[in-house]
Structures are given as C-alpha cells and as structure tokens.
Design a protein around this motif. Structure first.
Motif, PDB file in Angstrom:
ATOM      1  N   ALA A   1       0.828  -1.206   0.000  1.00 29.39           N
ATOM      2  CA  ALA A   1       0.000   0.000   0.000  1.00 29.39           C
ATOM      3  C   ALA A   1       0.862   1.255   0.000  1.00 29.39           C
ATOM      4  O   ALA A   1       0.504   2.267  -0.625  1.00 29.39           O
ATOM      5  CB  ALA A   1      -0.930  -0.003   1.209  1.00 29.39           C
TER       6      ALA A   1
ATOM      7  N   ALA B   1       2.095   1.764  -3.530  1.00 24.23           N
ATOM      8  CA  ALA B   1       1.021   2.324  -4.355  1.00 24.23           C
ATOM      9  C   ALA B   1       0.895   3.827  -4.133  1.00 24.23           C
ATOM     10  O   ALA B   1       0.681   4.597  -5.079  1.00 24.23           O
ATOM     11  CB  ALA B   1      -0.297   1.620  -4.044  1.00 24.23           C
TER      12      ALA B   1
ATOM     13  N   SER C   1      -0.868   2.271 -12.198  1.00 27.01           N
ATOM     14  CA  SER C   1      -1.762   1.316 -11.544  1.00 27.01           C
ATOM     15  C   SER C   1      -1.107  -0.064 -11.578  1.00 27.01           C
ATOM     16  O   SER C   1      -0.346  -0.380 -12.489  1.00 27.01           O
ATOM     17  CB  SER C   1      -3.135   1.275 -12.221  1.00 27.01           C
ATOM     18  OG  SER C   1      -3.022   0.958 -13.593  1.00 27.01           O
ATOM     19  N   TYR C   2      -1.423  -0.879 -10.584  1.00 24.91           N
ATOM     20  CA  TYR C   2      -0.820  -2.208 -10.463  1.00 24.91           C
ATOM     21  C   TYR C   2      -1.331  -3.123 -11.565  1.00 24.91           C
ATOM     22  O   TYR C   2      -2.541  -3.244 -11.785  1.00 24.91           O
ATOM     23  CB  TYR C   2      -1.150  -2.793  -9.097  1.00 24.91           C
ATOM     24  CG  TYR C   2      -0.590  -4.174  -8.860  1.00 24.91           C
ATOM     25  CD1 TYR C   2       0.779  -4.387  -8.830  1.00 24.91           C
ATOM     26  CD2 TYR C   2      -1.436  -5.262  -8.648  1.00 24.91           C
ATOM     27  CE1 TYR C   2       1.301  -5.654  -8.607  1.00 24.91           C
ATOM     28  CE2 TYR C   2      -0.931  -6.527  -8.412  1.00 24.91           C
ATOM     29  CZ  TYR C   2       0.441  -6.718  -8.394  1.00 24.91           C
ATOM     30  OH  TYR C   2       0.953  -7.972  -8.169  1.00 24.91           O
TER      31      TYR C   2
ATOM     32  N   THR D   1      -5.459  -2.832  -3.920  1.00 24.35           N
ATOM     33  CA  THR D   1      -4.344  -2.537  -3.018  1.00 24.35           C
ATOM     34  C   THR D   1      -4.491  -3.270  -1.698  1.00 24.35           C
ATOM     35  O   THR D   1      -3.535  -3.892  -1.202  1.00 24.35           O
ATOM     36  CB  THR D   1      -4.235  -1.023  -2.779  1.00 24.35           C
ATOM     37  OG1 THR D   1      -4.029  -0.350  -4.018  1.00 24.35           O
ATOM     38  CG2 THR D   1      -3.069  -0.703  -1.839  1.00 24.35           C
TER      39      THR D   1
ATOM     40  N   GLU E   1      -3.822  -7.026  -2.114  1.00 22.96           N
ATOM     41  CA  GLU E   1      -2.403  -7.362  -2.181  1.00 22.96           C
ATOM     42  C   GLU E   1      -1.755  -7.306  -0.801  1.00 22.96           C
ATOM     43  O   GLU E   1      -0.913  -8.139  -0.462  1.00 22.96           O
ATOM     44  CB  GLU E   1      -1.674  -6.420  -3.147  1.00 22.96           C
ATOM     45  CG  GLU E   1      -1.999  -6.661  -4.604  1.00 22.96           C
ATOM     46  CD  GLU E   1      -1.587  -8.051  -5.064  1.00 22.96           C
ATOM     47  OE1 GLU E   1      -0.441  -8.464  -4.802  1.00 22.96           O
ATOM     48  OE2 GLU E   1      -2.427  -8.734  -5.688  1.00 22.96           O
ATOM     49  N   ASN E   2      -2.145  -6.321  -0.005  1.00 24.47           N
ATOM     50  CA  ASN E   2      -1.622  -6.231   1.362  1.00 24.47           C
ATOM     51  C   ASN E   2      -1.985  -7.466   2.174  1.00 24.47           C
ATOM     52  O   ASN E   2      -1.154  -8.046   2.884  1.00 24.47           O
ATOM     53  CB  ASN E   2      -2.174  -4.989   2.063  1.00 24.47           C
ATOM     54  CG  ASN E   2      -1.212  -3.817   1.996  1.00 24.47           C
ATOM     55  OD1 ASN E   2      -0.136  -3.918   1.437  1.00 24.47           O
ATOM     56  ND2 ASN E   2      -1.615  -2.701   2.574  1.00 24.47           N
TER      57      ASN E   2
ATOM     58  N   TRP F   1       3.819  -2.346 -13.006  1.00 21.46           N
ATOM     59  CA  TRP F   1       2.854  -1.257 -12.942  1.00 21.46           C
ATOM     60  C   TRP F   1       2.734  -0.666 -14.342  1.00 21.46           C
ATOM     61  O   TRP F   1       3.664  -0.770 -15.148  1.00 21.46           O
ATOM     62  CB  TRP F   1       3.302  -0.177 -11.954  1.00 21.46           C
ATOM     63  CG  TRP F   1       3.402  -0.663 -10.541  1.00 21.46           C
ATOM     64  CD1 TRP F   1       4.371  -1.482 -10.010  1.00 21.46           C
ATOM     65  CD2 TRP F   1       2.500  -0.385  -9.469  1.00 21.46           C
ATOM     66  NE1 TRP F   1       4.123  -1.723  -8.687  1.00 21.46           N
ATOM     67  CE2 TRP F   1       2.991  -1.062  -8.317  1.00 21.46           C
ATOM     68  CE3 TRP F   1       1.345   0.372  -9.354  1.00 21.46           C
ATOM     69  CZ2 TRP F   1       2.349  -0.988  -7.082  1.00 21.46           C
ATOM     70  CZ3 TRP F   1       0.702   0.458  -8.124  1.00 21.46           C
ATOM     71  CH2 TRP F   1       1.201  -0.225  -7.006  1.00 21.46           C
TER      72      TRP F   1
END
Length: 511
Positions: free
Chosen positions: A235, A238, A247-248, A278, A281-282, A297
């Motif tokens: 995060a 990001a 953006s991922y 986000t 993914e965390n 990205w």
C-alpha cells in the motif's frame, strides 16, 4: 567532504547477477494472463543497473534501445565495456539519479526497470525516481520494480539494525566493508548463541541468520549494510507511485499468478471477499509472509476483451529451456514444496521436448485428445516459465537480426571466464534474455570454438587454464589435488554438458 555515495555501499562492487524479470519480453505473457494490453518496447531504461549484466544482455538480445545509470563508476565502467563488446549500443552512465533524470538527450520510454534499489535509497532519491517515471514513461508504458516487503521483514529487521550498528560502531576506518560485514556476522552469531529471549520469541530468526552467513559478502554488503534500508508495504508503494499515474498490473514472478501454488482454499476464498486491489495485495502479503515483491505497474491499464486475450495467448510462443530429464514438477512456494500434476505437465513438456518453439495454441491442440483444456495448458505454461524450464520466444525475424550482437557479447563473456568465476550468464537471441551458463561450461564452449571436438579434449583445455593460475577443482567442499583427478572430474562434467546442456544452448541460439 561531499559524500557521493549518499550512504550506499560503494567500496566493493555488486554481484554480476542477471535478473530475468527485467526482460521486457516477459511483460507480454504476464499482461495477457492478467487480461491487459501490453506495449511494444522500443526504448527501455534500467535505473541502478549494478554491473550492467541485465541491461547489456537485454540490449544485445533485442532491438530495444536501452539506457540506464548506476552511480558507481567502477560498475558503470564494466557495463560500458561489455556494451562496446556487443555493439548493441546501450547508453549506460555513472550518474546519480538526479543528474540522469535531468538529461535532455533521453527518449521517452516504453519500459523502465528497477531491481532492488528502491529498498536501499533515500526518500529524496525516491521522489526523483517517481518524478522521472511521471515525465519519461509513455502512456501505456510499464514499470518493473522489485523491493523488500513487509510483513516478511518485520521479525528480521532488528537483526539487520544490530548488524549495521556493529559495523558503524565496532568497525573502524580502513577496515573495509567485507571485514566489517564479517565482524558483524560473527558478533550476531555469538549473540544468538546466548539464547536471547528475542530469538525464542521469533524462532525462525536463527535459521534465517544461518542461511544469511553463507551468502556472498558483496551481496550482503549491498543488501543489508547501506545507510538507507526500508522494506515497504504494498500500500505504501502504491501511494509512492500514484503521482506517476501508475496502476498495479500484476506480478513479474509468474508463480504469483497461480493462486493454487501459493494459497490454501480457505485463503483463496477469503481474498475473494476483498474488491480493493491494493488492500487485497496487502492481505495476500500477510498470508504468505511476503519478503520480496517483483511487480509490474502500467501508466494507463487497458483491458482486453475475452476474445482478444485468448487469441493473443494462443499465439504466444515458448521453448523448452532445460534438459527434459532435469525438469522438476515440484515448485517451492510459501506453502512449502508443491507437486504439480504429472498428467497435465508431462504432456506439455513432451510437446516441447524437441527444443523447437511452439505456440500455446499448438500445445493446446496436442493435449486436447487426453482431456486437457486451455486453462490446464495456460497454468502449466505460467508455472514452467516461472521455473525457467520453458521461456517465451521472440519472432524469428528478430532472432536473426540480433544473433550477431549476442554472439559478440557471448564470445566476450566466455573469454572473461578464463580468469574469473563471477559471470554465470550468456545471452539468448531466441528468448531475448539471459541463460545460466557457469564458468566450466563457458570454458567448454571456448574449447569447442577453438577446434576441440570431444569432451575429453575440452577437459584437457580447461585444465591447462586452471593449472596456469594454480587453481584446482573443489568438489563437495574438498579440493581435488592431483592433475589426473582434476582432469577426470572435468571430463565427467564435460560429458554431462555435451549430453544435456549443449543441445539446449544450441536451441536457444546461445551458440
């Protein structure tokens, strides 16, 4: 005094590593798997290229125009040396990020790569890099970035802090970085031997430290002993990249795309409840105790429709990049060792066993008579590419155009192997990237190039090189003493190389 190092280890060079995730050709399959459009990469940049192995291999094995910088002049000098040898025209500099970012002669880039350095630099340099990406990455362009990640480093961070404090406080000027690293390792080893409660509360720390002690000292110095060292939550990354409009897009580590390899059924179900990318993914990083992320990205993600995605995937070509008998169907993951299905993977490998490029669509047609479908094939391809058992392939016309460049680069690197054991990669025009080839195999190739036809002749050739430098082979931790035993060991290795590795290298265009 002006400290040009900015707290970064500079008195010893970084390792001569090659990092396949930096290969722009790998972007295509990863993006297609995620259902995203991918760019054609005409111009690329690597920030913090170390010894320049990745940048130079990718420049030689493609028609992409490569640029980059590494502030260490010794490393940049070596990178420029091999760039000249290949003739690929990579423009590699020894400038700090701020100076490089302000150059007026740089093109806009389709691809920018950073391997590892994000974790070892100051916030000031991070701001420079993000601004550079914002200004110089094209719309639709891709950023590859890898970095140390929380929560995987949480328990070990105090050990790293302790080692760097020992290096600064207990070390002394003139001692040299390697000696200070050794001193810090010895001190920490003796501390853990006292059974501190910290180690009891974190039972995996002692084993992790033991593995660390056996690693290359140059690697350890750069990995652990820089002034700046900041493992980062996804995060936070990001948030850092938001000003660059990124953006991922997904992981550059292909095994991360296959949840069944990494997560339990319960974990996969839990993640499905989370819609925010986000935050998901965390949470996933907590599930697998992520220590190191390798991420793509993109500036302006564009979704492909289902037909576009499936057509593009079916046209993607791959090639076997290992000897068939040596390919394991066991994958090491956060869950431990995972056994892949022989009924799925063996037919895919059988189709590729002639070392000729095949499309995913051709593999699908080959296996459909035994009840396998497209999803089976795609999963197998992603896992096998992630293990480097098979690799994506460039267009034939491009392979022909870059072959002279890779031949020049490989000849130069092979010549270097006569005197050093540091470079273990050669360039493949077929895959657009690097292939693992150790020192002795390189010397066997050198012997072959000079007219020695039989493995026994290669062994004699290599022994003369070693003997002239008073070098002997170490096997299973023991030095082989006599000339006869050294030659016999080399002959055995040469025979295995001829039978197993040589056909692969020919197929990959390395020779």
């Amino acid at each position: 005094m002006n400290d040009w190092t900015s707290g970064y280890v500079a008195d010893i060079g970084y390792t001569f590593g090659y990092y396949q995730e930096l290969n722009p050709l790998r972007v295509k399959l990863a993006f297609l798997h995620a259902g995203l459009a991918f760019p054609d990469v005409g111009a690329a940049c690597e920030l913090g290229f170390g010894q320049g192995m990745s940048a130079n291999i990718h420049a030689a094995a493609s028609l992409t125009s490569w640029h980059g910088t590494d502030f260490n002049p010794a490393q940049a000098g070596f990178a420029q040396e091999i760039a000249t040898a290949s003739g690929a025209g990579a423009m590699l500099y020894d400038e700090a990020f701020s100076a490089f970012a302000n150059r007026t002669d740089l093109p806009d880039f389709d691809y920018i790569g950073l391997h590892g350095i994000w974790s070892w630099i100051s916030d000031e340099n991070r701001k420079v890099i993000v601004d550079f990406i914002r200004r110089k990455l094209k719309v639709g362009g891709v950023l590859y970035i890898s970095y140390n990640t929380q929560p995987g480093w949480a328990a070990f961070t105090p050990i790293r802090q302790l080692m760097t404090e020992h290096s600064e406080i207990m070390g002394f000027e003139g001692q040299g970085t390697v000696n200070r690293v050794d001193g810090a390792l010895d001190f920490t080893d003796r501390l853990l031997a006292t059974n501190p409660i910290y180690a009891t509360a974190n039972p995996l720390i002692t084993e992790r430290f033991r593995k660390l002690k056996d690693q290359n000292r140059s690697y350890l110095a750069h990995e652990y002993f820089n002034r700046d060292w900041h493992p980062m939550h996804f995060a936070d990354m990001a948030e850092w990249l938001a000003p660059a409009k990124l953006s991922y897009a997904g992981s550059a580590h292909y095994h991360d795309h296959i949840d069944v390899v990494n997560l339990t059924d319960e974990q996969r179900a839990f993640l499905k409840e989370i819609n925010d990318v986000t935050f998901k993914e965390n949470v996933r990083d907590f599930m697998i105790n992520q220590q190191f992320r390798r991420d793509y990205w993109v500036k302006g993600a564009r979704k492909l429709n289902a037909v576009e995605r499936s057509d593009a995937l079916r046209s993607q070509r791959v090639i076997m990049a290992e000897n068939r008998a040596d390919i394991s169907l066991k994958v090491t993951s956060p869950r431990g060792e995972v056994n892949m299905s022989e009924g799925v993977y063996n037919p895919v490998l059988d189709m590729l066993a002639d070392y000729k490029p095949k499309t995913i669509g051709q593999i699908e047609q080959y296996v459909q008579n035994i009840g396998l479908n497209f999803s089976h094939v795609l999963e197998a391809v992603m896992v096998l590419v992630g293990s480097s058992s098979i690799l994506p392939v460039q267009e034939d016309a491009l392979v022909s155009k870059v072959k002279k460049q890779t031949d020049k680069l490989n000849a130069y690197l092979i010549s270097k192997s006569r005197g050093i054991n540091d470079i273990s990669f050669l360039a493949s025009p077929v895959t657009g990237g690097g292939v693992v080839v150790g020192r002795f195999p390189q010397l066997f190739l050198l012997a072959q190039s000079q007219g020695r036809k039989q493995p026994s002749e290669w062994a004699q050739f290599v022994w003369h090189i070693l003997a002239a430098q008073n070098q002997k082979i170490i096997k299973e931790g023991k030095v082989i003493e006599t000339e006869e035993e050294n030659i016999a060991e080399l002959a055995e290795q040469a025979a295995v190389f001829a039978a197993k590795k040589l056909p692969v290298l020919k197929a990959l265009g390395v020779i």
